[in-house]
Design a protein around this motif. Structure first.
Motif, short mmCIF file in Angstrom:
data_model
loop_
_atom_site.label_atom_id
_atom_site.label_comp_id
_atom_site.label_asym_id
_atom_site.label_seq_id
_atom_site.Cartn_x
_atom_site.Cartn_y
_atom_site.Cartn_z
N ASP A 179 0.80 -1.23 0.00
CA ASP A 179 0.00 0.00 0.00
C ASP A 179 0.83 1.28 0.00
OD1 ASP A 179 -2.32 -1.50 0.04
OD2 ASP A 179 -2.53 -1.41 2.22
N ASP A 180 2.10 1.18 0.39
CA ASP A 180 2.92 2.38 0.51
C ASP A 180 4.05 2.44 -0.52
OD1 ASP A 180 4.29 0.27 1.60
OD2 ASP A 180 4.93 1.33 3.40
N VAL A 181 3.89 1.72 -1.62
CA VAL A 181 4.89 1.71 -2.70
C VAL A 181 4.21 2.17 -3.98
CG1 VAL A 181 6.38 0.23 -4.10
CG2 VAL A 181 6.25 -0.11 -1.63
N TYR A 182 4.90 3.05 -4.71
CA TYR A 182 4.38 3.58 -5.96
C TYR A 182 5.40 3.40 -7.06
CZ TYR A 182 0.71 5.55 -3.13
OH TYR A 182 -0.35 5.68 -2.29
N ILE A 183 4.93 3.08 -8.24
CA ILE A 183 5.80 2.93 -9.40
C ILE A 183 5.70 4.24 -10.18
CG2 ILE A 183 6.24 1.62 -11.51
CD1 ILE A 183 4.84 -0.77 -10.02
N VAL A 184 6.80 4.99 -10.18
CA VAL A 184 6.82 6.32 -10.78
C VAL A 184 8.07 6.48 -11.64
CG1 VAL A 184 5.45 7.36 -8.92
CG2 VAL A 184 7.94 7.35 -8.76
N THR A 185 8.09 7.54 -12.41
CA THR A 185 9.24 7.86 -13.26
C THR A 185 10.28 8.64 -12.46
OG1 THR A 185 8.36 9.99 -13.96
CG2 THR A 185 7.69 8.06 -15.27
N PRO A 218 1.80 16.00 -9.72
CA PRO A 218 2.79 15.39 -10.62
C PRO A 218 2.64 13.88 -10.80
CG PRO A 218 3.85 16.94 -9.15
CD PRO A 218 2.44 16.77 -8.66
N TRP A 219 1.92 13.21 -9.91
CA TRP A 219 1.74 11.77 -10.05
C TRP A 219 0.38 11.42 -10.66
CZ3 TRP A 219 3.84 8.76 -5.21
CH2 TRP A 219 5.21 9.03 -5.07
N SER A 220 -0.39 12.44 -11.02
CA SER A 220 -1.69 12.17 -11.62
C SER A 220 -1.54 12.02 -13.13
CB SER A 220 -2.65 13.32 -11.31
OG SER A 220 -2.31 14.45 -12.07
N CYS A 221 -2.56 11.51 -13.76
CA CYS A 221 -2.54 11.37 -15.22
C CYS A 221 -2.54 12.74 -15.90
CB CYS A 221 -3.75 10.56 -15.69
SG CYS A 221 -3.66 8.83 -15.21
N GLN A 222 -3.02 13.76 -15.20
CA GLN A 222 -3.06 15.10 -15.78
C GLN A 222 -1.83 15.93 -15.45
OE1 GLN A 222 -5.90 13.86 -13.96
NE2 GLN A 222 -6.54 13.12 -15.96
N GLY A 223 -1.00 15.47 -14.53
CA GLY A 223 0.13 16.30 -14.09
C GLY A 223 1.45 15.90 -14.70
N GLY A 224 2.46 16.66 -14.34
CA GLY A 224 3.84 16.34 -14.70
C GLY A 224 4.13 16.31 -16.18
N ALA A 225 4.93 15.35 -16.61
CA ALA A 225 5.42 15.26 -17.98
C ALA A 225 4.30 15.01 -18.97
CB ALA A 225 6.46 14.16 -18.09
N ASN A 226 3.18 14.43 -18.52
CA ASN A 226 2.07 14.16 -19.44
C ASN A 226 1.53 15.45 -20.05
OD1 ASN A 226 2.17 11.39 -19.01
ND2 ASN A 226 0.88 11.54 -17.20
N ASP A 227 1.53 16.56 -19.28
CA ASP A 227 1.05 17.83 -19.81
C ASP A 227 1.91 18.27 -20.98
OD1 ASP A 227 -1.03 18.01 -18.05
OD2 ASP A 227 0.01 19.35 -16.66
N VAL A 228 3.21 18.09 -20.87
CA VAL A 228 4.13 18.49 -21.94
C VAL A 228 3.84 17.68 -23.19
CG1 VAL A 228 6.54 18.59 -22.64
CG2 VAL A 228 5.90 19.22 -20.32
N TRP A 229 3.66 16.36 -23.04
CA TRP A 229 3.38 15.51 -24.17
C TRP A 229 2.04 15.86 -24.80
CZ3 TRP A 229 -0.36 11.83 -25.38
CH2 TRP A 229 -0.07 11.07 -26.50
N LEU A 230 1.02 16.08 -23.98
CA LEU A 230 -0.31 16.42 -24.51
C LEU A 230 -0.26 17.76 -25.24
CD1 LEU A 230 -2.58 15.30 -21.55
CD2 LEU A 230 -2.35 14.19 -23.79
#
Length: 164
Positions: A120-126, A148-160
């Protein structure tokens, strides 16, 4: 930068850090190492791994080969536990493509990811998401709202944005 103790258990894993200061040899063990400051530049160190035989290596695919998927799973879990049971520095899995040339290593990695998903306390992130969390540490109670860990945040905004 390559870092980590040559002998398992000698030092805790190293957290990512900025080059606001020139790193010591504890953080950069093989040159060329920075000789001056680079304020604001983040470094996610490549840390030693330890094979099931106890020998260290620079990357997961550099340790002694494992015989099957179960050994690969145990190898990944034993290295992960060093991080999880000590200072919880981010656990990076950086491998060369050749590591996947043997089917059992891919199967072992797949099983390892399934294992991580049970925690429950481990996340797979970039790596960039790791840095964003370090800039703004967020407790588990608020991590679902960490942009930054949401589908709308972080590097995804740059790509979109670039795709439009």
């Amino acid at each position: 930068m390559f870092t980590g103790s040559q002998w398992e258990g000698s030092h805790a894993p190293v957290w990512p850090f900025t080059l606001d200061y020139v790193p010591s040899v504890d953080y950069c063990q093989h040159g060329p190492c920075p000789k001056k400051q680079y304020p604001g530049m983040w470094e996610i160190p490549v840390q030693r791994w330890y094979g099931l035989d106890g020998h260290s290596c620079a990357m997961p695919d550099g340790c002694s080969a494992t015989g099957d998927a179960e050994e690969t799973l145990e190898y990944l879990k034993s290295n992960f536990r060093r991080y999880y049971n000590s200072n919880r520095a981010p656990f990076g899995i950086f491998v060369h493509a050749r590591w996947f040339s043997t089917e059992h290593t891919l199967d072992g990695l797949d099983r390892f990811l399934d294992y991580l998903l049970t925690l429950d306390d481990v996340y797979i992130v970039t790596p960039s998401q790791v840095v964003e969390w370090m800039k703004k540490p967020t407790p588990l109670s608020g991590i679902n709202g960490f942009e930054p860990w949401s589908c709308q945040g972080g590097a995804n905004d740059v790509w979109l944005e670039a795709k439009k």
